[in-house]
Structure formats: C-alpha cells, structure tokens
Design an enzyme around this catalytic site. Structure first.
Site, PDB file in Angstrom:
ATOM      1  N   ILE A  36       0.826  -1.203   0.000  1.00 51.05           N
ATOM      2  CA  ILE A  36       0.000   0.000   0.000  1.00 51.05           C
ATOM      3  C   ILE A  36       0.862   1.255   0.000  1.00 51.05           C
ATOM      4  O   ILE A  36       0.554   2.230  -0.697  1.00 51.05           O
ATOM      5  CB  ILE A  36      -0.943  -0.006   1.221  1.00 51.05           C
ATOM      6  CG1 ILE A  36      -1.959  -1.145   1.103  1.00 51.05           C
ATOM      7  CG2 ILE A  36      -1.664   1.332   1.357  1.00 51.05           C
ATOM      8  CD1 ILE A  36      -2.799  -1.350   2.351  1.00 51.05           C
ATOM      9  N   ASN A 112       1.564   4.390   7.465  1.00 49.13           N
ATOM     10  CA  ASN A 112       1.226   3.127   6.808  1.00 49.13           C
ATOM     11  C   ASN A 112       2.044   1.941   7.317  1.00 49.13           C
ATOM     12  O   ASN A 112       1.559   0.815   7.311  1.00 49.13           O
ATOM     13  CB  ASN A 112       1.420   3.282   5.296  1.00 49.13           C
ATOM     14  CG  ASN A 112       1.422   1.956   4.575  1.00 49.13           C
ATOM     15  OD1 ASN A 112       0.396   1.289   4.462  1.00 49.13           O
ATOM     16  ND2 ASN A 112       2.606   1.552   4.097  1.00 49.13           N
ATOM     17  N   TYR A 185      -1.074  -8.027  16.693  1.00 48.45           N
ATOM     18  CA  TYR A 185      -1.374  -7.065  15.632  1.00 48.45           C
ATOM     19  C   TYR A 185      -2.657  -6.301  15.951  1.00 48.45           C
ATOM     20  O   TYR A 185      -2.698  -5.064  15.887  1.00 48.45           O
ATOM     21  CB  TYR A 185      -1.514  -7.807  14.308  1.00 48.45           C
ATOM     22  CG  TYR A 185      -1.895  -6.941  13.135  1.00 48.45           C
ATOM     23  CD1 TYR A 185      -1.012  -5.995  12.629  1.00 48.45           C
ATOM     24  CD2 TYR A 185      -3.140  -7.080  12.523  1.00 48.45           C
ATOM     25  CE1 TYR A 185      -1.359  -5.200  11.545  1.00 48.45           C
ATOM     26  CE2 TYR A 185      -3.502  -6.299  11.437  1.00 48.45           C
ATOM     27  CZ  TYR A 185      -2.605  -5.359  10.953  1.00 48.45           C
ATOM     28  OH  TYR A 185      -2.962  -4.577   9.881  1.00 48.45           O
ATOM     29  N   LYS A 189      -2.907  -2.232  16.855  1.00 47.44           N
ATOM     30  CA  LYS A 189      -3.641  -1.335  15.958  1.00 47.44           C
ATOM     31  C   LYS A 189      -4.790  -0.648  16.704  1.00 47.44           C
ATOM     32  O   LYS A 189      -5.108   0.517  16.438  1.00 47.44           O
ATOM     33  CB  LYS A 189      -4.171  -2.107  14.755  1.00 47.44           C
ATOM     34  CG  LYS A 189      -3.096  -2.714  13.865  1.00 47.44           C
ATOM     35  CD  LYS A 189      -2.224  -1.658  13.200  1.00 47.44           C
ATOM     36  CE  LYS A 189      -2.907  -1.027  12.008  1.00 47.44           C
ATOM     37  NZ  LYS A 189      -1.986  -0.115  11.274  1.00 47.44           N
ATOM     38  N   VAL A 216      -5.998  -6.572   1.724  1.00 47.80           N
ATOM     39  CA  VAL A 216      -5.271  -6.227   0.501  1.00 47.80           C
ATOM     40  C   VAL A 216      -4.233  -7.287   0.145  1.00 47.80           C
ATOM     41  O   VAL A 216      -3.629  -7.918   1.018  1.00 47.80           O
ATOM     42  CB  VAL A 216      -4.592  -4.847   0.658  1.00 47.80           C
ATOM     43  CG1 VAL A 216      -4.007  -4.376  -0.672  1.00 47.80           C
ATOM     44  CG2 VAL A 216      -5.595  -3.818   1.169  1.00 47.80           C
ATOM     45  N   THR A 218      -1.199  -7.759  -0.285  1.00 55.26           N
ATOM     46  CA  THR A 218       0.181  -7.448   0.060  1.00 55.26           C
ATOM     47  C   THR A 218       0.785  -8.680   0.722  1.00 55.26           C
ATOM     48  O   THR A 218       0.093  -9.674   0.964  1.00 55.26           O
ATOM     49  CB  THR A 218       0.239  -6.266   1.033  1.00 55.26           C
ATOM     50  OG1 THR A 218      -0.461  -6.633   2.245  1.00 55.26           O
ATOM     51  CG2 THR A 218      -0.423  -5.024   0.439  1.00 55.26           C
TER      52      THR A 218
END
Length: 271
Positions: A36, A112, A185, A189, A216, A218
């Site tokens: 991203i 990001n 994670y 976040k 996404v 990625t």
C-alpha cells in the site's frame, strides 16, 4: 473488505483539486517501499505540483524501483530512511527534510508502516512479541505525529494525519475476527486508533482519522488470508490505494476526523 470504487472516486483519483491545488502539496508516507505504501507513493507522484516524501527502512534497496515511477509535471519525490522500531528516527527524518531538502510544511501524513509476525493465541502470546508490535504499530505512529506536528501546522490547506488501520482492531466486531490468530497485531492497531482519535480531539486545526484499506493483496494481507484458509486476500493494491486517496481527498474536520472509515465509500466502522 472488498468492493469496487464508484466512477466518481476513480475520476477524482488523479485530480483531487478541480481548479488546481492552491500551492505545492506535500505528502509523506511511511512504509513506502512496497504494498500500500508504494502504491500511495505512485498515486501521489502522478499529481502535478506535489512533493512526495517516501519514508522507508532500507533506502539503498528501495530507491531503484521507486525512482522508476512516473512523476507528474512539477512534482518530485524525496526518499528518507525511517526505522519504525526506532524512537529517534522520526525526529531525525524531519530534520533531514528541513535541512537537506528544504521542505517547510506537510499537508498529508500517512502512517502506513506496520507489522504482523506473531500468529498464536492470546493465552500463550510471548510478551516480547506484543512489545515489538506495539513499537511498530502504535508507538511509531505516535512518534511520527509528534515529529511532524509542527510541519503539519504550517500547511495552508487542511492538514491531514491518516493511519492505515485494520478492522481486526475493532472491539465491537471482534466476533467476526475471533478465529484470526493476530492478537498482537490487533491490540497494537487498536491502541493506535485511540491515539489518532485523541489527536483529533486535541488539535482543532487537524483532520486525523483511520482508514480501513480492505483485505489487501500485500505480503501481510496474503499471509493473513492463508492463515484463514484462503489462497490470497481479495482486494488489489490498486483498488485499495484508489479508495484511500479518494477518502483522503474528501476528508474534512467535520465529517471524517476522529473516525474509522472504509476505503470504498467512507462509511464508518464501529470502535
């Protein structure tokens, strides 16, 4: 979350200002070497009269690919080293922007960079894994804002601080992600969401918000998909980036700041 962009969003992607920007627009993106982050760098570089600052861990290895990106007339890219697990790199990088590149203000800062490397249950999660995730996913965005705050205040546009979030961090919808072994994670976040919302309340001049980029394709997104028994994530980087850019362009203090919005249409996620 997957979904296609409206034609309106697609038309706006490369032309956020119908009458042209009031002056050079300065964008800063962390984690800019891939996924991203790289997609955002590419999109912002296609906008005329833009300075696009790519902050990343390894300048030497990332520079050749980034330097090959198309750059619009009157635009430029600046690449600066930033380790997200460092407590001092953000301040040093801002000093580099000022002293070596003559950058005096920032208009849009996108936090990001993130990590997700521990995939076990909360009941047995080693503390060191949680600490590492908190450093990159929560402390680093806080340090980023603290380092860039004065330059954001110099913006003659509506200064924006944007966190790339994750729906796994919502308490309300935790039941939807209860099978995902991403405790470190998710909680890191979640803590970052709190801080960005706090920035919104503390700074009346700032538009600060979180964007759900979708699930996404990625490295991190595909790894998460495989953990859930799927071959890959559903959302392409291109679609995610287009939606993120549209949400940034339309964001205002009154309608967006302090919220967690979905990249496809700007609707809000619950906390």
């Amino acid at each position: 979350m997957n979904g296609s962009l409206s034609q309106h969003d697609q038309e706006r992607l490369s032309t956020p200002y119908r009458d042209g920007p009031p002056e050079e627009t300065v964008y800063l993106v962390t984690g800019a070497s891939r996924g991203i982050g790289r997609g955002l760098i590419e999109a912002f570089l296609q906008r005329p009269k833009s300075t696009v600052v790519a902050w990343l861990r390894n300048v030497r290895t990332a520079t050749p690919a980034l330097s090959a990106l198309t750059v619009a007339e009157g635009s430029r890219m600046i690449i600066v080293q930033l380790n997200s697990d460092s407590e001092t790199d953000a301040q040093a990088a801002v000093q580099t922007l000022r002293e070596e590149h003559g950058v005096t203000h920032l208009d849009v800062v996108v936090a990001n960079a993130a990590m997700a490397t521990n995939f076990g249950p909360a009941s047995t999660m080693p503390l060191e894994h949680l600490q590492a995730h908190m450093m990159v996913n929560m402390y680093a965005p806080v340090l980023l804002f603290q380092a860039t705050r004065l330059m954001l205040q110099q913006s003659k546009q509506q200064a924006k601080f944007v966190l790339i979030g994750a729906p796994i961090s919502t308490i309300t919808n935790m039941h939807d992600y209860s099978r995902a072994p991403l405790t470190a994670y998710g909680v890191s976040k979640l803590a970052a969401n709190y801080m960005v919302r706090k920035f919104h309340f503390e700074n009346k001049w700032l538009t600060a918000f979180i964007i759900d980029p979708g699930h996404v394709q990625t490295d991190m997104g595909d790894q998460g998909a495989r953990l859930m028994g799927r071959p890959q994530a559903p959302t392409t980087v291109a679609d995610s980036v287009a939606g993120i850019c549209a949400r940034i362009d339309e964001a205002t203090k009154e309608t967006t700041s302090g919220h967690f919005v979905i990249h496809t249409d700007g609707s809000q996620l619950p906390w």
